[in-house]
Design an enzyme around this catalytic site. Structure first.
Site, PDB file in Angstrom:
ATOM      1  N   GLU A 208       5.004  -5.600  -9.906  1.00 23.27           N
ATOM      2  CA  GLU A 208       3.735  -4.987  -9.472  1.00 23.27           C
ATOM      3  C   GLU A 208       2.567  -5.931  -9.735  1.00 23.27           C
ATOM      4  O   GLU A 208       1.649  -5.626 -10.519  1.00 23.27           O
ATOM      5  CB  GLU A 208       3.519  -3.654 -10.191  1.00 23.27           C
ATOM      6  CG  GLU A 208       4.566  -2.613  -9.829  1.00 23.27           C
ATOM      7  CD  GLU A 208       4.251  -1.222 -10.357  1.00 23.27           C
ATOM      8  OE1 GLU A 208       4.708  -0.241  -9.728  1.00 23.27           O
ATOM      9  OE2 GLU A 208       3.529  -1.113 -11.374  1.00 23.27           O
ATOM     10  N   GLU A 404      11.674   0.641  -7.179  1.00 27.54           N
ATOM     11  CA  GLU A 404      11.236   1.737  -8.040  1.00 27.54           C
ATOM     12  C   GLU A 404      10.845   2.939  -7.184  1.00 27.54           C
ATOM     13  O   GLU A 404      10.089   2.776  -6.214  1.00 27.54           O
ATOM     14  CB  GLU A 404      10.014   1.374  -8.887  1.00 27.54           C
ATOM     15  CG  GLU A 404      10.240   0.356  -9.980  1.00 27.54           C
ATOM     16  CD  GLU A 404       9.008   0.164 -10.851  1.00 27.54           C
ATOM     17  OE1 GLU A 404       8.830  -0.952 -11.358  1.00 27.54           O
ATOM     18  OE2 GLU A 404       8.213   1.126 -10.984  1.00 27.54           O
TER      19      GLU A 404
HETATM   20  C1  BGP Z   1       5.409   1.360 -12.393  1.00 28.59           C
HETATM   21  C2  BGP Z   1       5.943   0.327 -13.372  1.00 28.59           C
HETATM   22  C3  BGP Z   1       7.065   0.775 -14.210  1.00 28.59           C
HETATM   23  C4  BGP Z   1       7.083   2.252 -14.490  1.00 28.59           C
HETATM   24  C5  BGP Z   1       6.603   3.121 -13.387  1.00 28.59           C
HETATM   25  C6  BGP Z   1       6.389   4.559 -13.737  1.00 28.59           C
HETATM   26  O1  BGP Z   1       4.087   1.162 -12.216  1.00 28.59           O
HETATM   27  O2  BGP Z   1       6.372  -0.831 -12.699  1.00 28.59           O
HETATM   28  O3  BGP Z   1       7.107  -0.067 -15.320  1.00 28.59           O
HETATM   29  O4  BGP Z   1       6.778   2.590 -15.714  1.00 28.59           O
HETATM   30  O5  BGP Z   1       5.454   2.664 -12.792  1.00 28.59           O
HETATM   31  O6  BGP Z   1       5.148   4.736 -14.320  1.00 28.59           O
HETATM   32  P1  BGP Z   1       4.926   5.439 -15.709  1.00 28.59           P
HETATM   33  O7  BGP Z   1       5.951   4.924 -16.628  1.00 28.59           O
HETATM   34  O8  BGP Z   1       3.555   5.073 -16.061  1.00 28.59           O
HETATM   35  O9  BGP Z   1       5.091   6.895 -15.442  1.00 28.59           O
END
Ligand code: BGP
Length: 520
Positions: A208, A404
């Site tokens: 990201e 993701e």
């Molecule tokens: C994305 C990231 C991940 C992950 C995901 C979920 O932005 O790449 O590392 O964590 O989001 O977000 P969160 O864990 O803040 O709920």
């Protein structure tokens, strides 16, 4: 002439991919996580302290504005360095994957997974980032892990940097605002690509990468400080991002030279912006917001900065220092595929105050009246994923990879662990129909996009295991299909429990997606 009201086909398209666009053979079904959120073992195996190891667990009311949770200052870092143990710093213990990796890989194999998207902790290889020689114990950990994955028929898809750089480079060099960090990253990339040639065939450079502008500490290791008088506070973010683009291009070059059979991808948090109204001003605003998200992939896929961001720099007086040859390097070292995260869509308007707000991945947005939201306020928008896939494919015509997607939710663990004294068996279970429904609705739209002609390499659901949230540092914001028995304070047995979604995901892979048509 009457207006054409044809709607996009859904599920009946007679395309060669067959009705509703069956998933291609060899589709890389998998799960995804990140070292800083899952591994733990922060003080084991010669690992150094990372930028993630100094973020404490904090709470934030309704989680609409989460920005305070991801920041670090000189004072909070000093306090963290002075705290020796894992207590209060959830990413130091993660889900203890460092201690459970063999068991976890066996669970992934039981699910029949084809891919595991994960990251290497830079601090396990170069603890402070500046060492001349790498930490052999760290190299061995990942070598064993990749070898085991391959033995189980699971392709490692490896991110070089996922919100986890050596703290020493943050506090002493200023994170990615320093040009010197490009050199340290280049050494790290050459070391891991050389060592794992043949074991790792899919590399991602920066997770990201657009986070660096949104959350400069998390994305670029940039500590929040008062900018010098007359300097735009966003300057540091854009400079850090440019250095990451250069480092990404150098890492791409290294993979292509050291392991031509391997592929390199970039990774974007794709946040599609819908206009709040048909007011042309809102349409143009949404186009601008989308282009300010997509300029990151314009650089890594097309090899150049877009006109939109160059104009933005001019208008805002932002000066990005580029070394001679940087633009040629970016142009000559573009990626082989584009990977992205998709969790929700956003809304743009020139008059946001007219609308309510809701939470989101990395930042909040205008509430879309047509969409429901998750417990953390994120828009629930499966069709938006079909939109994003078509949009990215049309713009770049390179293979895509969804690395993701998933639902953060508070799951309930029922039953009890096995009890040797009473001879009681393990009756623990987690019923998560909401997570299965989330996958079904998003993957049906992915299948439509494949029928629309999009080339997609794979889909790795976020979490796999329950892990520490990137934004909130909670364990209880659970994404996994495998429950990890630990709470936000790091207390628990760390036992793994298969959720209902584990068994559903196993069917998904075994049927190559056909289970999506099963009656719910
Ligand atoms: C994305 C990231 C991940 C992950 C995901 C979920 O932005 O790449 O590392 O964590 O989001 O977000 P969160 O864990 O803040 O709920």
């Amino acid at each position: 002439m009457s207006h054409d009201t044809t709607a996009p086909a859904t599920g009946t398209d007679p395309s060669p991919a067959g009705a509703s666009g069956a998933f291609p053979d060899g589709f890389l079904w998998g799960v995804a996580f990140a070292a800083n959120q899952v591994e733990g073992g922060f003080d084991q195996g010669g690992k150094g302290l990372s930028q993630a190891d100094v973020i404490p667990h904090r709470t934030a009311g309704d989680y609409v504005d989460i920005s305070a949770l991801m920041k670090a200052s000189d004072a909070t870092i000093a306090e963290a360095i002075a705290s020796p143990g894992a207590a209060g710093y959830p990413k130091r213990s993660g889900s203890d994957f460092y201690g459970h990796w063999q068991e976890d890989v066996d669970l992934f194999a039981e699910m029949g997974l084809k891919a595991l998207r994960m990251s290497i902790a830079w601090t396990r290889i170069f603890p402070t980032g500046i060492e001349a020689e790498p930490n052999e114990e760290g190299l061995l950990f990942y070598e064993r892990l990749f070898t085991r994955l391959r033995e189980k028929g699971i392709e490692p898809v490896v991110t070089m940097s996922h919100y986890e750089m050596p703290l020493h480079l943050v506090t002493v060099y200023g994170g990615w605002t320093s040009r010197e960090v490009v050199g340290f990253f280049q050494r790290y990339a050459r070391t891991i690509v050389g060592r794992y040639a043949g074991l790792v065939r899919y590399w991602l450079t920066f997770n990201e990468i657009n986070t660096t502008l949104i959350e400069p500490y998390t994305g670029g290791g940039v500590i929040e400080r008062e900018p010098a008088p007359g300097v735009d506070p966003r300057q540091a973010g854009y400079q850090a991002l440019h250095h990451q683009f250069v480092a990404s291009a150098l890492a791409t070059k290294i993979v292509h030279e050291l392991d031509p059979a391997a592929q390199v991808g970039c990774m974007l948090a794709r946040m599609s912006h819908y206009p709040a109204s048909s007011d042309p001003a809102d349409i143009v605003k949404a186009q601008f917001d989308n282009n300010m998200n997509l300029f990151h992939t314009d650089v890594q896929v097309r090899g150049r900065y877009s006109g939109t961001v160059r104009r933005f720099w001019r208008d805002q007086g932002i000066q990005v220092e580029m070394a001679p040859g940087d633009e040629e390097l970016l142009a000559a070292n573009t990626v082989d595929f584009l990977s992205f995260s998709y969790y929700m869509s956003l809304v743009s308007s020139v008059s946001p105050e007219k609308y309510g707000a809701t939470g989101g991945n990395l930042f909040s947005t205008i509430k879309n009246p047509h969409l429901a939201t998750t417990e953390w306020g994120w828009h629930f928008d499966p069709e938006g994923l079909r939109y994003v896939l078509n949009d990215l494919w049309d713009r770049y015509q390179v293979p895509l990879f969804i690395v993701e997607n998933g639902l953060g939710a508070t799951d309930v663990l029922e039953g009890a662990a096995a009890d040797a004294a009473t001879g009681g068996s393990d009756t623990r279970q987690v019923h998560d129909p909401y997570r299965i429904d989330y996958f079904v609705q998003h993957l049906r739209q992915v299948r439509e996009a494949i029928a629309d002609g999009v080339t997609l390499l794979g889909y790795t659901a976020w979490g796999g295991l329950d892990i520490i949230s990137a934004s909130t540092s909670q364990m209880t914001k659970r994404y996994g299909v495998i429950y990890v028995d630990a709470d936000d304070a790091g207390q628990g047995s760390y036992d793994r429990v298969r959720k209902d979604s584990f068994h559903w995901y196993q069917q998904l892979v075994a049927t190559n997606g056909a289970v999506l048509d099963a009656p719910s």
